[in-house]
Design a protein around this motif. Structure first.
Motif, PDB file in Angstrom:
ATOM      1  N   CYS A   1      -7.915  -9.027   8.956  1.00 27.37           N
ATOM      2  CA  CYS A   1      -6.650  -9.633   9.374  1.00 27.37           C
ATOM      3  C   CYS A   1      -5.998  -8.887  10.536  1.00 27.37           C
ATOM      4  O   CYS A   1      -6.296  -7.724  10.808  1.00 27.37           O
ATOM      5  CB  CYS A   1      -5.683  -9.735   8.201  1.00 27.37           C
ATOM      6  N   SER A   2      -5.100  -9.603  11.214  1.00 27.63           N
ATOM      7  CA  SER A   2      -4.347  -9.038  12.334  1.00 27.63           C
ATOM      8  C   SER A   2      -3.007  -8.485  11.891  1.00 27.63           C
ATOM      9  O   SER A   2      -2.470  -7.558  12.504  1.00 27.63           O
ATOM     10  CB  SER A   2      -4.104 -10.117  13.391  1.00 27.63           C
ATOM     11  N   LEU A   3      -2.445  -9.081  10.822  1.00 25.38           N
ATOM     12  CA  LEU A   3      -1.128  -8.709  10.318  1.00 25.38           C
ATOM     13  C   LEU A   3      -1.112  -8.946   8.820  1.00 25.38           C
ATOM     14  O   LEU A   3      -1.614  -9.972   8.351  1.00 25.38           O
ATOM     15  CB  LEU A   3      -0.049  -9.540  11.014  1.00 25.38           C
ATOM     16  N   PHE A   4      -0.531  -8.015   8.070  1.00 20.33           N
ATOM     17  CA  PHE A   4      -0.558  -8.077   6.607  1.00 20.33           C
ATOM     18  C   PHE A   4       0.864  -8.006   6.066  1.00 20.33           C
ATOM     19  O   PHE A   4       1.682  -7.222   6.534  1.00 20.33           O
ATOM     20  CB  PHE A   4      -1.379  -6.911   6.048  1.00 20.33           C
ATOM     21  N   ILE A   5       1.138  -8.856   5.060  1.00 25.30           N
ATOM     22  CA  ILE A   5       2.445  -8.874   4.396  1.00 25.30           C
ATOM     23  C   ILE A   5       2.242  -8.745   2.894  1.00 25.30           C
ATOM     24  O   ILE A   5       1.371  -9.396   2.311  1.00 25.30           O
ATOM     25  CB  ILE A   5       3.206 -10.183   4.685  1.00 25.30           C
ATOM     26  N   SER A   6       3.068  -7.924   2.258  1.00 26.06           N
ATOM     27  CA  SER A   6       3.038  -7.826   0.798  1.00 26.06           C
ATOM     28  C   SER A   6       4.379  -7.315   0.295  1.00 26.06           C
ATOM     29  O   SER A   6       5.146  -6.695   1.030  1.00 26.06           O
ATOM     30  CB  SER A   6       1.923  -6.875   0.333  1.00 26.06           C
ATOM     31  N   GLY A   7       4.626  -7.559  -0.991  1.00 26.59           N
ATOM     32  CA  GLY A   7       5.757  -6.965  -1.685  1.00 26.59           C
ATOM     33  C   GLY A   7       5.328  -5.681  -2.367  1.00 26.59           C
ATOM     34  O   GLY A   7       4.185  -5.226  -2.215  1.00 26.59           O
ATOM     35  N   LYS A   8       6.216  -5.109  -3.156  1.00 25.36           N
ATOM     36  CA  LYS A   8       5.953  -3.790  -3.749  1.00 25.36           C
ATOM     37  C   LYS A   8       4.774  -3.798  -4.710  1.00 25.36           C
ATOM     38  O   LYS A   8       4.002  -2.829  -4.767  1.00 25.36           O
ATOM     39  CB  LYS A   8       7.210  -3.271  -4.448  1.00 25.36           C
ATOM     40  N   ASP A   9       4.584  -4.882  -5.478  1.00 20.75           N
ATOM     41  CA  ASP A   9       3.495  -4.902  -6.464  1.00 20.75           C
ATOM     42  C   ASP A   9       2.134  -4.867  -5.774  1.00 20.75           C
ATOM     43  O   ASP A   9       1.212  -4.183  -6.237  1.00 20.75           O
ATOM     44  CB  ASP A   9       3.604  -6.152  -7.341  1.00 20.75           C
ATOM     45  N   GLY A  10       2.008  -5.610  -4.682  1.00 19.85           N
ATOM     46  CA  GLY A  10       0.745  -5.606  -3.959  1.00 19.85           C
ATOM     47  C   GLY A  10       0.414  -4.233  -3.390  1.00 19.85           C
ATOM     48  O   GLY A  10      -0.716  -3.746  -3.524  1.00 19.85           O
ATOM     49  N   TYR A  11       1.395  -3.590  -2.775  1.00 20.40           N
ATOM     50  CA  TYR A  11       1.161  -2.258  -2.212  1.00 20.40           C
ATOM     51  C   TYR A  11       0.835  -1.240  -3.303  1.00 20.40           C
ATOM     52  O   TYR A  11      -0.045  -0.396  -3.139  1.00 20.40           O
ATOM     53  CB  TYR A  11       2.369  -1.809  -1.401  1.00 20.40           C
ATOM     54  N   PHE A  12       1.528  -1.349  -4.437  1.00 18.66           N
ATOM     55  CA  PHE A  12       1.275  -0.401  -5.529  1.00 18.66           C
ATOM     56  C   PHE A  12      -0.136  -0.571  -6.090  1.00 18.66           C
ATOM     57  O   PHE A  12      -0.862   0.410  -6.279  1.00 18.66           O
ATOM     58  CB  PHE A  12       2.308  -0.584  -6.641  1.00 18.66           C
ATOM     59  N   GLU A  13      -0.531  -1.819  -6.354  1.00 13.33           N
ATOM     60  CA  GLU A  13      -1.843  -2.034  -6.961  1.00 13.33           C
ATOM     61  C   GLU A  13      -2.981  -1.684  -6.016  1.00 13.33           C
ATOM     62  O   GLU A  13      -4.064  -1.285  -6.453  1.00 13.33           O
ATOM     63  CB  GLU A  13      -1.973  -3.476  -7.447  1.00 13.33           C
ATOM     64  N   MET A  14      -2.758  -1.820  -4.720  1.00 12.11           N
ATOM     65  CA  MET A  14      -3.812  -1.484  -3.762  1.00 12.11           C
ATOM     66  C   MET A  14      -3.954   0.015  -3.550  1.00 12.11           C
ATOM     67  O   MET A  14      -5.029   0.502  -3.174  1.00 12.11           O
ATOM     68  CB  MET A  14      -3.545  -2.166  -2.421  1.00 12.11           C
ATOM     69  N   THR A  15      -2.883   0.766  -3.769  1.00 11.25           N
ATOM     70  CA  THR A  15      -2.911   2.204  -3.454  1.00 11.25           C
ATOM     71  C   THR A  15      -2.635   3.113  -4.649  1.00 11.25           C
ATOM     72  O   THR A  15      -3.002   4.290  -4.624  1.00 11.25           O
ATOM     73  CB  THR A  15      -1.876   2.533  -2.370  1.00 11.25           C
ATOM     74  N   GLY A  16      -1.940   2.619  -5.672  1.00 12.48           N
ATOM     75  CA  GLY A  16      -1.505   3.468  -6.772  1.00 12.48           C
ATOM     76  C   GLY A  16      -0.278   4.290  -6.426  1.00 12.48           C
ATOM     77  O   GLY A  16       0.177   5.113  -7.220  1.00 12.48           O
ATOM     78  N   GLU A  17       0.290   4.067  -5.243  1.00 13.78           N
ATOM     79  CA  GLU A  17       1.458   4.800  -4.755  1.00 13.78           C
ATOM     80  C   GLU A  17       2.728   4.018  -5.083  1.00 13.78           C
ATOM     81  O   GLU A  17       2.881   2.866  -4.684  1.00 13.78           O
ATOM     82  CB  GLU A  17       1.338   5.008  -3.247  1.00 13.78           C
ATOM     83  N   LYS A  18       3.649   4.652  -5.825  1.00 17.91           N
ATOM     84  CA  LYS A  18       4.873   3.974  -6.235  1.00 17.91           C
ATOM     85  C   LYS A  18       5.869   3.809  -5.083  1.00 17.91           C
ATOM     86  O   LYS A  18       6.682   2.893  -5.095  1.00 17.91           O
ATOM     87  CB  LYS A  18       5.533   4.744  -7.385  1.00 17.91           C
ATOM     88  N   ASP A  19       5.830   4.700  -4.105  1.00 17.98           N
ATOM     89  CA  ASP A  19       6.705   4.608  -2.948  1.00 17.98           C
ATOM     90  C   ASP A  19       6.092   3.596  -1.969  1.00 17.98           C
ATOM     91  O   ASP A  19       5.084   3.876  -1.321  1.00 17.98           O
ATOM     92  CB  ASP A  19       6.843   5.978  -2.283  1.00 17.98           C
ATOM     93  N   SER A  20       6.692   2.415  -1.872  1.00 16.38           N
ATOM     94  CA  SER A  20       6.113   1.344  -1.052  1.00 16.38           C
ATOM     95  C   SER A  20       6.036   1.719   0.418  1.00 16.38           C
ATOM     96  O   SER A  20       5.144   1.259   1.143  1.00 16.38           O
ATOM     97  CB  SER A  20       6.926   0.062  -1.214  1.00 16.38           C
ATOM     98  N   MET A  21       6.959   2.562   0.884  1.00 17.63           N
ATOM     99  CA  MET A  21       6.934   2.973   2.286  1.00 17.63           C
ATOM    100  C   MET A  21       5.703   3.827   2.569  1.00 17.63           C
ATOM    101  O   MET A  21       5.086   3.724   3.637  1.00 17.63           O
ATOM    102  CB  MET A  21       8.208   3.746   2.621  1.00 17.63           C
TER     103      MET A  21
END
Length: 316
Positions: free
Chosen positions: A187-207
């Motif tokens: 992809c060229s550009l990616f959008i997600s909310g906090k749940d997507g970022y957390f599940e992809m990385t295991g990092e609770k801090d979305s930033m």
């Protein structure tokens, strides 16, 4: 028409149940109103773009049931081209049950049916994406999305991937972690909310998580985090852009993220706005949606720009 967009993903009908409050565990609430409305993340985005004057083609698969028939009819009425919306004989169209409270809160139950995960990508011609200004995908119908993404890359067409639902939910629709990672690499550009970022990385801090996703996949135009009341954030490798959420009286947040994404495609990819202005326009599109009931908004560019002008005047 300004620009051409191909949208592939969740197409659905929504059974909306309006109540005063979301029920607690073992609790009861009275349904004040119930109605059947066209919805689905990808089609909500398509309708948003059509209202903004974009030529939109909806791809996906529905059944020949009552939901599918009603969905196609509404899509045409809203100005979206349904040439690549396939009907599965005897199929059950994806549909949802949305409980919407009077203060704007909502929750969604999804019946995936048997159309989304069984779409044959061979139904799309080899050059379908060529000539488009953007390919939008949310990874419902993953095999088809990856096939179209390969076409888009070959034709140098931007791909916006919106992780509308986190990986744990996407598994239920037949989309694997490997599929998601393949799309992130394309992809060229990616959008997600906090749940997507957390599940992809295991990092609770979305930033932190969004920067990890950018570092791992080197997404050319960056990654966006939609943070609800905290607004939206866009990291592009060197700079973090932030747009605060507009202060409004919300009546229904259903579909707000879809209107944000549609507004972003229109402003950034189709119209060529710079990133901060694009976030502002997209956030305004979402705010207007939240002031209306139902999962879709048909605000045009003049209405969105008028909202922005009024906001700047009132908060100057």
């Amino acid at each position: 028409m300004i620009g051409k967009v191909l949208s592939l993903g969740a197409v659905a009908m929504d059974f909306v149940l309006e109540c005063d409050l979301l029920p607690r565990d073992d609790g009861f609430e009275v349904i004040r109103k119930e109605k059947l409305l066209p919805g689905g993340s990808a089609s909500n985005i398509s309708v948003t773009l059509a209202a903004l004057g974009v030529e939109v083609y909806q791809a996906g698969q529905i059944g020949d049931d009552k939901c599918g028939i009603a969905f196609r009819k509404s899509l045409r009425e809203d100005g979206v081209n349904d040439s690549w919306l396939v009907t599965k004989k005897g199929g059950t169209t994806l549909h949802t049950y949305i409980i919407a409270a009077s203060q704007g809160q909502h929750c969604i139950f999804a019946n995936l049916g048997d159309c989304v995960g069984t779409m044959d990508p061979a139904l799309f011609p080899e050059k379908l994406v060529a000539g488009m200004d953007c390919l939008y995908v949310d990874m419902f119908s993953a095999e088809a999305a990856l096939r179209l993404a390969a076409q888009a890359k070959e034709a140098s067409v931007p791909i916006l991937y919106n992780m509308q639902c986190p990986p744990s939910f996407m598994r239920e629709s037949g989309t694997s972690r490997k599929d998601i990672e393949s799309m992130l690499s394309s992809c060229s550009l990616f959008i997600s909310g906090k749940d997507g970022y957390f599940e992809m990385t295991g990092e609770k801090d979305s930033m932190v998580a969004m920067k990890q996703i950018w570092e791992q996949y080197q997404i050319p135009e960056g990654v966006i985090y939609t943070a609800g009341e905290k607004g939206s954030f866009w990291w592009e490798g060197k700079k973090m852009y932030h747009q605060e959420a507009f202060q409004i009286e919300s009546v229904d947040t259903t579909g707000a993220g879809d209107c944000f994404t549609g507004g972003l495609i229109y402003s950034y990819i189709v119209s060529g706005f710079e990133k901060q202005r694009s976030l502002e326009f997209a956030s305004a599109a979402a705010a207007i949606k939240c002031m209306q009931k139902g999962p879709r908004s048909k605000a045009d560019a003049a209405q969105i720009n008028g909202f922005l002008a009024d906001h700047k005047k009132n908060y100057a």
